[in-house]
Design an enzyme around this catalytic site. Sequence first.
Site, PDB file in Angstrom:
ATOM      1  N   HIS A 109     -14.543  -1.350   9.544  1.00 51.59           N
ATOM      2  CA  HIS A 109     -14.633  -2.553   8.730  1.00 51.59           C
ATOM      3  C   HIS A 109     -16.090  -2.733   8.285  1.00 51.59           C
ATOM      4  CE1 HIS A 109     -13.508  -6.447   7.192  1.00 51.59           C
ATOM      5  NE2 HIS A 109     -14.585  -6.952   7.753  1.00 51.59           N
ATOM      6  N   GLU A 174     -21.366   3.697   7.602  1.00 51.43           N
ATOM      7  CA  GLU A 174     -19.964   3.940   7.982  1.00 51.43           C
ATOM      8  C   GLU A 174     -19.740   5.429   8.224  1.00 51.43           C
ATOM      9  OE1 GLU A 174     -16.907   2.107   5.561  1.00 51.43           O
ATOM     10  OE2 GLU A 174     -18.287   0.552   4.910  1.00 51.43           O
TER      11      GLU A 174
HETATM   12  C1  GRF Z   1     -14.789   1.152   3.464  1.00 54.22           C
HETATM   13  O1  GRF Z   1     -15.843   0.322   3.082  1.00 54.22           O
HETATM   14  C2  GRF Z   1     -14.179   0.680   4.738  1.00 54.22           C
HETATM   15  O2  GRF Z   1     -15.088   0.064   5.601  1.00 54.22           O
HETATM   16  C3  GRF Z   1     -13.175  -0.349   4.269  1.00 54.22           C
HETATM   17  O3  GRF Z   1     -12.650   0.215   3.085  1.00 54.22           O
HETATM   18  C4  GRF Z   1     -13.617   1.083   2.495  1.00 54.22           C
HETATM   19  C5  GRF Z   1     -12.957   2.400   2.304  1.00 54.22           C
HETATM   20  O4  GRF Z   1     -13.764   3.300   1.596  1.00 54.22           O
HETATM   21  N1  GRF Z   1     -12.210  -0.626   5.297  1.00 54.22           N
HETATM   22  P1  GRF Z   1     -13.377   4.834   1.510  1.00 54.22           P
HETATM   23  O5  GRF Z   1     -11.967   4.908   0.916  1.00 54.22           O
HETATM   24  O6  GRF Z   1     -13.426   5.419   2.876  1.00 54.22           O
HETATM   25  O7  GRF Z   1     -14.373   5.451   0.579  1.00 54.22           O
END
Ligand code: GRF
Length: 204
Positions: A109, A174
Amino acid sequence: MNIQRKRIAVLISGRGSNLASLLRNDLSGDIVLVGSNKADAKGLDIAREAGIDTFALSHKAFASREAFDAALVERLQAANVDLVVLAGFMRILTPVFTDAFAGRLVNIHPSLLPSYPGLDTHERALADGVKLAGCTVHFVTSELDCGPIIAQAAVNVDDDETPDTLAAKVLVQEHQIFPYAVKLFCEGRLQVDGNRVRLRPINR
Ligand code: GRF
């Protein structure tokens, strides 16, 4: 001790940059299946190019959230997966799903939970004037964006920050913490005690 490699399923709804980061890193486990509720999710192409089985299951084909979740559970259980990773999967899951994979379901998240669960996290954080933002990998429970926290990373919020620049900065983090957290799971290193996740020592 020889720990068997975990079988991992990843669920996505969109571009799949987190899926790509998981594929780039050593997880001590194998992504064997990628699923989406959207047949045109870009991330499905990333999975196919990596030679991974994919499926699309539209939530629109089901009369209730529970019915969709039950079909999803069936698909994942048929693949005999040990861990389900939500990587930008934009569906609220019911206990039909979260109970079926309790303790082996993780999500990323883009906020420092428990602050800013739900949508529009970056807009809301900037409106509050926060100086730190970030992202969280956590075990999933039936409550949205709750559950024991496995890993977090923080970024500074600059004076001229916008939701887009902040999202981009957070996304870089992330891509660091998600593979790290999944690897810890696959290595059996995560010990959940109430809301807290502690690291077990490495087994040698
Ligand atoms: C990311 O920012 C994640 O944290 C959120 O949705 C987005 C997904 O991005 N839950 P991706 O599809 O992995 O590029």
